[in-house]
Design a protein around this motif. Structure first.
Motif, PDB file in Angstrom:
ATOM      1  N   ARG A  41     -38.645   1.790  -9.587  1.00  0.00           N
ATOM      2  CA  ARG A  41     -37.995   2.328  -8.843  1.00  0.00           C
ATOM      3  C   ARG A  41     -36.892   2.517  -9.675  1.00  0.00           C
ATOM      4  NH1 ARG A  41     -34.958   1.227  -2.890  1.00  0.00           N
ATOM      5  NH2 ARG A  41     -34.084   3.063  -2.789  1.00  0.00           N
ATOM      6  N   ILE A  42     -36.413   1.341 -10.391  1.00  0.00           N
ATOM      7  CA  ILE A  42     -35.252   1.468 -11.262  1.00  0.00           C
ATOM      8  C   ILE A  42     -35.293   2.480 -12.538  1.00  0.00           C
ATOM      9  CG2 ILE A  42     -34.247  -0.142 -13.199  1.00  0.00           C
ATOM     10  CD1 ILE A  42     -34.833  -2.313 -11.216  1.00  0.00           C
ATOM     11  N   ARG A  43     -36.594   2.335 -13.152  1.00  0.00           N
ATOM     12  CA  ARG A  43     -36.740   3.182 -14.252  1.00  0.00           C
ATOM     13  C   ARG A  43     -36.787   4.958 -13.613  1.00  0.00           C
ATOM     14  NH1 ARG A  43     -41.103  -0.310 -15.286  1.00  0.00           N
ATOM     15  NH2 ARG A  43     -42.392   0.965 -14.224  1.00  0.00           N
ATOM     16  N   ARG A  44     -37.259   4.979 -12.339  1.00  0.00           N
ATOM     17  CA  ARG A  44     -37.055   6.317 -11.950  1.00  0.00           C
ATOM     18  C   ARG A  44     -35.571   6.758 -11.619  1.00  0.00           C
ATOM     19  NH1 ARG A  44     -40.030   5.542  -7.605  1.00  0.00           N
ATOM     20  NH2 ARG A  44     -38.491   5.458  -5.958  1.00  0.00           N
ATOM     21  N   TYR A  45     -34.742   5.881 -11.062  1.00  0.00           N
ATOM     22  CA  TYR A  45     -33.557   6.443 -10.926  1.00  0.00           C
ATOM     23  C   TYR A  45     -32.824   6.322 -12.381  1.00  0.00           C
ATOM     24  CZ  TYR A  45     -33.223   6.250  -5.938  1.00  0.00           C
ATOM     25  OH  TYR A  45     -33.286   6.466  -4.902  1.00  0.00           O
ATOM     26  N   LEU A  46     -32.947   5.693 -13.251  1.00  0.00           N
ATOM     27  CA  LEU A  46     -32.477   5.422 -14.632  1.00  0.00           C
ATOM     28  C   LEU A  46     -32.798   6.863 -15.258  1.00  0.00           C
ATOM     29  CD1 LEU A  46     -32.914   2.023 -16.212  1.00  0.00           C
ATOM     30  CD2 LEU A  46     -30.723   3.182 -15.422  1.00  0.00           C
ATOM     31  N   GLY A  47     -33.970   7.431 -14.969  1.00  0.00           N
ATOM     32  CA  GLY A  47     -34.442   8.632 -15.500  1.00  0.00           C
ATOM     33  C   GLY A  47     -33.874   9.921 -14.956  1.00  0.00           C
TER      34      GLY A  47
ATOM     35  N   LEU B 176     -29.464  14.030 -15.398  1.00  0.00           N
ATOM     36  CA  LEU B 176     -28.109  14.692 -14.841  1.00  0.00           C
ATOM     37  C   LEU B 176     -27.224  14.551 -15.910  1.00  0.00           C
ATOM     38  CD1 LEU B 176     -27.929  13.138 -11.356  1.00  0.00           C
ATOM     39  CD2 LEU B 176     -28.534  15.425 -12.079  1.00  0.00           C
ATOM     40  N   LEU B 177     -27.041  13.341 -16.696  1.00  0.00           N
ATOM     41  CA  LEU B 177     -26.027  13.468 -17.775  1.00  0.00           C
ATOM     42  C   LEU B 177     -26.397  14.295 -18.901  1.00  0.00           C
ATOM     43  CD1 LEU B 177     -25.744   9.472 -18.233  1.00  0.00           C
ATOM     44  CD2 LEU B 177     -23.959  11.001 -17.327  1.00  0.00           C
ATOM     45  N   VAL B 178     -27.567  14.459 -19.300  1.00  0.00           N
ATOM     46  CA  VAL B 178     -27.817  15.636 -20.013  1.00  0.00           C
ATOM     47  C   VAL B 178     -27.535  17.111 -19.753  1.00  0.00           C
ATOM     48  CG1 VAL B 178     -29.666  16.870 -21.255  1.00  0.00           C
ATOM     49  CG2 VAL B 178     -29.592  14.236 -21.284  1.00  0.00           C
TER      50      VAL B 178
ATOM     51  N   ALA C 181     -25.109  17.975 -17.496  1.00  0.00           N
ATOM     52  CA  ALA C 181     -23.617  17.781 -17.258  1.00  0.00           C
ATOM     53  C   ALA C 181     -23.178  18.001 -18.976  1.00  0.00           C
ATOM     54  CB  ALA C 181     -23.107  16.724 -16.820  1.00  0.00           C
ATOM     55  N   ALA C 182     -23.443  17.627 -19.764  1.00  0.00           N
ATOM     56  CA  ALA C 182     -23.530  17.639 -21.298  1.00  0.00           C
ATOM     57  C   ALA C 182     -23.673  19.118 -21.707  1.00  0.00           C
ATOM     58  CB  ALA C 182     -23.953  16.608 -22.291  1.00  0.00           C
ATOM     59  N   ALA C 183     -24.775  19.407 -21.446  1.00  0.00           N
ATOM     60  CA  ALA C 183     -25.156  21.066 -22.038  1.00  0.00           C
ATOM     61  C   ALA C 183     -24.446  21.932 -21.189  1.00  0.00           C
ATOM     62  CB  ALA C 183     -26.555  21.123 -21.379  1.00  0.00           C
ATOM     63  N   THR C 184     -23.843  21.554 -19.817  1.00  0.00           N
ATOM     64  CA  THR C 184     -23.035  22.610 -19.169  1.00  0.00           C
ATOM     65  C   THR C 184     -21.493  22.516 -19.813  1.00  0.00           C
ATOM     66  OG1 THR C 184     -24.096  22.185 -17.227  1.00  0.00           O
ATOM     67  CG2 THR C 184     -21.996  23.247 -16.964  1.00  0.00           C
ATOM     68  N   LEU C 185     -21.127  21.555 -20.215  1.00  0.00           N
ATOM     69  CA  LEU C 185     -19.791  21.368 -20.781  1.00  0.00           C
ATOM     70  C   LEU C 185     -19.850  22.076 -22.091  1.00  0.00           C
ATOM     71  CD1 LEU C 185     -18.546  17.763 -19.889  1.00  0.00           C
ATOM     72  CD2 LEU C 185     -18.036  20.044 -18.980  1.00  0.00           C
TER      73      LEU C 185
END
Length: 545
Positions: free
Chosen positions: A296-302, A307-309, A311-315
């Motif tokens: 579960r921890i790996r899934r949420y980290l993924g 989401l970070l990628v 957000a960075a691509a959108t910016l």
């Protein structure tokens, strides 16, 4: 029997196309001198500064990432309405299917031409062009996966009083989540290749830099950028393939430090997310939510990393929402420029160019198939003489798939000159990559017991291959060939913009001189051919099954 009549007819048409277009070894040999001159002008390669390469790569990946995410986001509800499992209304299902077929039929290039007229230059037209076309394939794959889910969980949620949207979210989506992720990764790979082509109509990134270099005949810089694209495509192909294999494959026993940690933690690091026994808290109460274990921890980290990628691509794309709103107000006026369709007195020329486009697709598919069958066979682990041969041909197929058809078309145009021949050769090599992979995967999915039976009765390796292996994959091979033909006809339309023959040349010229009514007519002609081929493919798959 009727299916094989259709397939033989397509085979005859493909053979006639090869002859009629003048594709022959002699044509290629005549361009040997041009090839030598081209190589002398290319080497040594002129790579841009590292900072420029990084900037171009980031720009390209940002456009492709946001476009693919946009397509996935829009495709999911469309697929839910298009699947018979989740939709009962004929009107909703039919409308969703029309959207899917239309998005698949209209090439990215056409979307880009229209969207550049609406939003002018910038990343947004490229994002929307790639995203809108991707909806056709992604939504289709999602809808097919939804229709194949197990009905048991759906019935359980329904009996418990769940509404339609509740059982869709809790019983349908979880079953197809892995296929959805795998499809999104595959589409990202395709969009990366297409972004190079859209550089020729103004989409930023490496594709635009290649266009600028080659338009000034700076072949050393253009081919250096092409090498970067090829390496990037191969890297993305390998990474997405590894992720898909990890998602869809079976879990393996952990070794090394991770396995040691798992054993010391009592299975906490790699414990399965679900068990048949009730999970309890320290106080003895039954745990309703899943435990915070390693999975579960790996899934949420993924999810967080994804989401970070995004957000960075959108910016990185620097899209201005206020400008989007202003440009959308002009959309009705812009669309009015494309209607009604008009041929400007060139209907006969357009139809002739359309025929050439179809011929290019047929010829390239046949030539690619002739090479893909032996390569795909040697890449299959159950057919190749040993694992090393299979791995070698798998690697070769990945490398071939990593070369965008546009790059191949440009090279062959320099060698053989303008016309349909370079388009056929470029798409034929591209077909080897995709068809070779599909053939290898289909061969590996055959029932090995049939092969063992033929082998046990004294059959040689060739006899086992022909009598047991190939016969099992014939239905799948028919579907793969029709899919590749569909892809090649669409690609032949696009390659015309660089002079590789076909209707794409007239499409691009009409857009450049702002004859938008002619653009609409050309799009309708392309749409008619693609829809006809889609009908043949759907009917064939239904009969073969």
């Amino acid at each position: 029997m009727s299916v094989w009549v259709v397939m033989l007819g397509l085979l005859a048409a493909a053979a006639w196309s090869i002859v009629d277009l003048g594709v022959s070894p002699a044509t290629i040999l005549l361009g040997v001198e041009n090839a030598v001159n081209f190589v002398s002008r290319v080497f040594p390669l002129d790579f841009p500064p590292v900072s420029e390469v990084v900037a171009l790569t980031v720009e390209t990946l940002a456009i492709v990432t946001v476009a693919t995410a946009f397509a996935v986001l829009v495709s999911t509800p469309i697929a839910i309405f298009a699947a018979a499992t989740t939709t009962t209304g004929r009107m909703a299902r039919g409308s969703a299917r029309v959207v899917i077929v239309t998005a698949r039929a209209i090439p990215d290039l056409v979307f880009a031409i229209i969207l550049f007229r609406v939003f002018s230059l910038g990343a947004l037209p490229g994002i929307l062009a790639l995203g809108l076309h991707s909806i056709g394939m992604i939504a289709k794959m999602y809808a097919d996966a939804i229709e194949e889910v197990d009905a048991g969980p759906i019935e359980a949620v329904t009996v418990a009083g769940g509404s339609r949207w509740q059982w869709i979210v809790s019983a349908v989506i979880p079953q197809v989540m892995l296929q959805m992720i795998a499809t999104a990764l595959h589409r990202f790979d395709i969009n990366l290749r297409t972004s190079v082509l859209l550089g020729y109509v103004g989409v930023g990134g490496i594709g635009l830099a290649i266009r600028d270099a080659l338009s000034t005949m700076n072949y050393a810089r253009g081919m250096a950028l092409a090498v970067i694209v090829i390496g990037l495509c191969i890297l993305v192909e390998m990474l997405s393939g590894a992720v898909r294999a990890r998602l869809l494959g079976r879990p393996r026993e952990r070794r090394g430090l991770r396995g040691l940690a798992d054993r010391f933690s009592g299975g906490w690091v790699d414990s399965p997310m679900a068990t048949h026994e009730a999970q309890r808290t320290r106080r003895g109460a039954v745990r309703i939510s899943p435990p915070w274990n390693g999975e579960r921890i790996r899934r949420y980290l993924g999810i967080a990393a994804t989401l970070l990628v995004l957000a960075a691509a959108t910016l990185a794309n620097d899209v201005d929402p206020a400008r989007i709103g202003r440009d959308l107000l002009n959309l009705p006026q812009t669309l009015g420029l494309f209607w009604p369709p008009s041929d400007d007195g060139l209907l006969g020329t357009f139809l002739e160019a359309l025929l050439v486009t179809v011929q290019i697709g047929l010829a390239a598919t046949l030539l690619g198939l002739l090479l893909a069958i032996p390569m795909g066979s040697l890449a299959a682990r159950n057919v190749a003489p040993n694992a090393s041969v299979a791995a070698g041909f798998r690697t070769l197929i990945v490398v071939v798939r990593g070369i965008p058809e546009l790059i191949l078309a440009i090279v062959f145009i320099v060698i053989t000159g303008l016309g349909p021949v370079p388009g056929v050769l470029a798409l034929a090599i591209g077909s080897v990559g995709l068809l070779g992979k599909l053939v290898a995967d289909s061969l590996e999915e055959t029932d090995v017991r049939v092969q063992d039976a033929v082998r046990a009765s004294g059959g040689s390796r060739v006899q086992v291959y022909v009598a047991a292996t190939v016969r099992q994959v014939l239905p799948a091979l028919v579907a793969h060939v029709l899919y590749q033909l569909d892809v090649n006809i669409r690609s032949a339309t696009l390659l015309g913009i660089v002079g590789a023959g076909g209707i794409g040349f007239y499409l691009m010229n009409a857009a450049r001189v702002q004859q938008f009514e002619a653009v609409t007519l050309l799009v309708l002609l392309i749409l008619a051919v693609v829809l006809a081929l889609e009908v043949i493919a759907v009917w064939t798959r239904r009969v073969v099954r």
